[in-house]
Design a protein around this motif. Structure first.
Motif, short mmCIF file in Angstrom:
data_model
loop_
_atom_site.label_atom_id
_atom_site.label_comp_id
_atom_site.label_asym_id
_atom_site.label_seq_id
_atom_site.Cartn_x
_atom_site.Cartn_y
_atom_site.Cartn_z
N VAL A 72 0.93 -1.05 -0.11
CA VAL A 72 0.05 0.05 -0.08
C VAL A 72 0.75 1.17 -0.07
N PRO A 73 0.42 2.49 -0.40
CA PRO A 73 1.21 3.58 -0.82
C PRO A 73 1.57 4.37 0.71
N ALA A 74 0.82 4.14 1.61
CA ALA A 74 0.76 5.20 2.78
C ALA A 74 0.30 4.52 4.04
N ALA A 75 0.97 3.56 4.36
CA ALA A 75 0.43 2.59 5.54
C ALA A 75 0.62 3.36 6.79
N LYS A 76 -0.31 3.29 7.75
CA LYS A 76 0.12 3.71 9.26
C LYS A 76 -0.72 2.72 10.02
N PHE A 77 -0.31 2.23 11.05
CA PHE A 77 -0.82 1.21 11.85
C PHE A 77 -1.31 1.78 13.26
N ILE A 78 -2.25 0.86 13.65
CA ILE A 78 -2.55 0.91 15.11
C ILE A 78 -1.57 -0.09 15.76
N MET A 79 -0.60 0.54 16.69
CA MET A 79 0.53 -0.21 17.28
C MET A 79 0.48 -0.10 18.67
N LYS A 80 1.01 -1.05 19.33
CA LYS A 80 1.12 -1.12 20.88
C LYS A 80 2.14 -0.11 21.21
N ARG A 81 1.96 0.60 22.32
CA ARG A 81 2.72 1.65 22.76
C ARG A 81 4.23 1.35 23.12
N GLU A 82 4.60 0.12 23.43
CA GLU A 82 5.77 -0.46 23.95
C GLU A 82 6.81 -0.31 22.67
N LEU A 83 6.39 -0.46 21.45
CA LEU A 83 6.89 -0.26 20.33
C LEU A 83 7.72 1.04 19.90
N LEU A 84 7.04 2.25 20.74
CA LEU A 84 7.79 3.34 20.55
C LEU A 84 9.36 3.26 20.60
N TYR A 85 9.48 2.62 21.98
CA TYR A 85 10.92 2.46 22.35
C TYR A 85 11.78 1.54 21.74
N ALA A 86 11.32 1.14 20.47
CA ALA A 86 12.23 0.06 19.90
C ALA A 86 13.19 0.97 19.07
N PRO A 87 14.28 0.84 19.25
CA PRO A 87 15.41 1.48 18.25
C PRO A 87 14.95 1.63 16.70
N PHE A 88 14.96 2.88 16.08
CA PHE A 88 14.62 2.95 14.82
C PHE A 88 13.24 2.68 14.45
N LEU A 89 12.76 1.56 14.67
CA LEU A 89 11.28 1.10 14.51
C LEU A 89 10.31 2.19 14.93
N GLY A 90 10.56 2.65 16.33
CA GLY A 90 9.44 3.30 16.85
C GLY A 90 9.47 4.70 16.36
N GLN A 91 10.72 5.28 16.02
CA GLN A 91 10.62 6.64 15.61
C GLN A 91 10.16 6.80 14.24
N TYR A 92 10.38 5.70 13.31
CA TYR A 92 9.79 5.71 12.04
C TYR A 92 8.49 5.60 11.95
N ALA A 93 7.88 4.71 13.00
CA ALA A 93 6.62 4.47 13.04
C ALA A 93 5.53 5.80 13.38
N LEU A 94 6.17 6.61 14.19
CA LEU A 94 5.73 7.88 14.29
C LEU A 94 5.65 8.83 13.11
N ARG A 95 6.86 8.75 12.54
CA ARG A 95 6.87 9.60 11.35
C ARG A 95 6.11 9.34 10.34
N ILE A 96 5.65 8.13 10.09
CA ILE A 96 4.59 7.44 8.83
C ILE A 96 3.28 7.55 9.36
N GLY A 97 3.07 8.08 10.41
CA GLY A 97 1.61 8.46 11.19
C GLY A 97 1.02 7.33 12.07
N CYS A 98 1.68 6.07 12.66
CA CYS A 98 1.22 5.27 13.37
C CYS A 98 0.71 5.57 14.33
N VAL A 99 -0.49 4.99 15.14
CA VAL A 99 -1.31 5.33 16.43
C VAL A 99 -0.94 4.43 17.20
N PRO A 100 -0.05 4.77 18.47
CA PRO A 100 0.20 3.93 19.58
C PRO A 100 -0.97 3.91 20.54
N VAL A 101 -1.25 2.61 21.05
CA VAL A 101 -2.22 2.35 22.07
C VAL A 101 -1.72 1.58 22.95
#
Length: 241
Positions: free
Chosen positions: A91-120
Motif C-alpha cells: 500500500v502507498p501510505a501505511a499507518k498502523f494501530i500499534m502497541k505503545r511499547e514499540l515506540l521504544y524500539a530503536p529506529f522502528l519506533g521513531q519511523y512508526a511515528l513519522r509515517i503516522g502510526c497510532v500508539p495504543v
C-alpha cells in the motif's frame, strides 16, 4: 531441517537488523523533514527484507488481491513480522494501530511515528479504545491506509483468538471501506524462533466491506472473511492444523 537452514536463517535475522540500522540512519535527514521521506525509507527497507529473505532462506513472498490506494481501513490477520513487511510493501501510505511499547524500539519506533502510526496502551482497554479513536480522528486529514490487527496480537497458525470490538468502532467512526487481509506467513516465519522455512508466504487483500454496517454484523463478516481465507491459504501451503 538441515543445519544450513538454521545457519542461513540466523544470518538473515542478523543482517535484517543491521540493515535496519543502516537504512534508518541513511534516511534520517529526509525522514525528519518529510513524511514522504520516512515512508520511502520504510518501503525501501521492506523491499530489502523480501529480497534477502528469498536469497538466504528460499522463502518467497506474494501479495494477492487488490490493495487499497486511497483512504481505507485495513483489518489484517497477524502471524509474524513478515505480514507487516508485506502490507507496507503493498500500500502507498501505511499507518498502523500499534502497541505503545514499540515506540521504544530503536529506529522502528521513531519511523512508526513519522509515517503516522497510532500508539495504543493495550493494558487499559476502555481508555485505549477511546484514545485510539481520538488519535485517529486527529490524524484524519493525513491521507493513508490505516492498518489494524483485529485480534490485537500475533496469532500462531491454528490458534484461536477473539476479534476485538475496537476494529468495529474504528470502522463506524471512519465511515470508510474496510479491506480484510488474510495470510499464511506464520507457517514460514513463526511468531517466535529463528528458523525461516522455504515456501511461499502470502498476504491476500480480500474484497472490501462497504461502510455502514452495524458493528455486530461487520465484526461477524470480518472474522468470517479473514479466518476462512487464512485457513485456505494455510491449507494450500500444507498446514493440517
Amino acid at each position: 531441517m538441515t543445519p544450513i537452514r538454521w545457519i542461513l536463517s540466523l544470518v538473515f535475522i542478523i543482517q535484517m537488523y543491521v540493515v535496519m540500522a543502516i537504512m534508518a540512519l541513511a534516511f534520517a535527514p529526509w525522514a525528519m523533514v518529510s513524511r514522504r521521506g520516512a515512508r520511502i525509507g520504510v518501503r525501501t527497507y521492506c523491499r530489502w527484507v523480501i529480497i534477502s529473505l528469498r536469497v538466504l532462506t528460499g522463502l518467497r513472498c506474494e501479495v494477492l488481491g487488490t490493495p487499497p490506494r486511497g483512504e481505507a481501513l485495513v483489518a489484517a490477520k497477524h502471524q509474524s513480522f513478515l505480514d507487516i513487511i508485506l502490507i507496507i510493501s503493498a500500500v502507498p501510505a501505511a499507518k498502523f494501530i500499534m502497541k505503545r511499547e514499540l515506540l521504544y524500539a530503536p529506529f522502528l519506533g521513531q519511523y512508526a511515528l513519522r509515517i503516522g502510526c497510532v500508539p495504543v496502551d493495550r493494558g487499559k482497554r476502555g481508555a485505549a479504545i477511546a484514545k485510539m479513536k481520538a488519535d485517529v480522528a486527529k490524524g484524519a486529514a493525513e491521507p493513508g491506509q490505516l492498518i489494524i490487527y483485529p485480534q490485537g496480537t500475533r496469532v500462531a497458525p491454528g490458534a484461536k483468538m477473539p476479534y476485538k470490538v475496537g476494529t468495529g468502532l474504528l470502522y463506524q467512526q471512519l465511515g470508510q471501506p474496510c479491506h480484510p487481509v488474510a495470510t499464511n506467513v506464520g507457517l514460514f516465519w513463526p511468531k517466535r524462533g529463528i528458523l525461516r522455512k522455504p515456501g511461499l508466504a502470502v498476504v491476500e487483500f480480500l474484497p472490501p466491506i462497504a461502510p455502514g454496517l452495524p458493528i455486530p454484523e461487520f465484526m461477524a463478516r470480518l472474522e468470517e472473511d479473514i479466518e476462512t481465507h487464512s485457513n485456505r491459504l494455510m491449507a494450500e501451503a500444507g498446514f493440517g492444523g
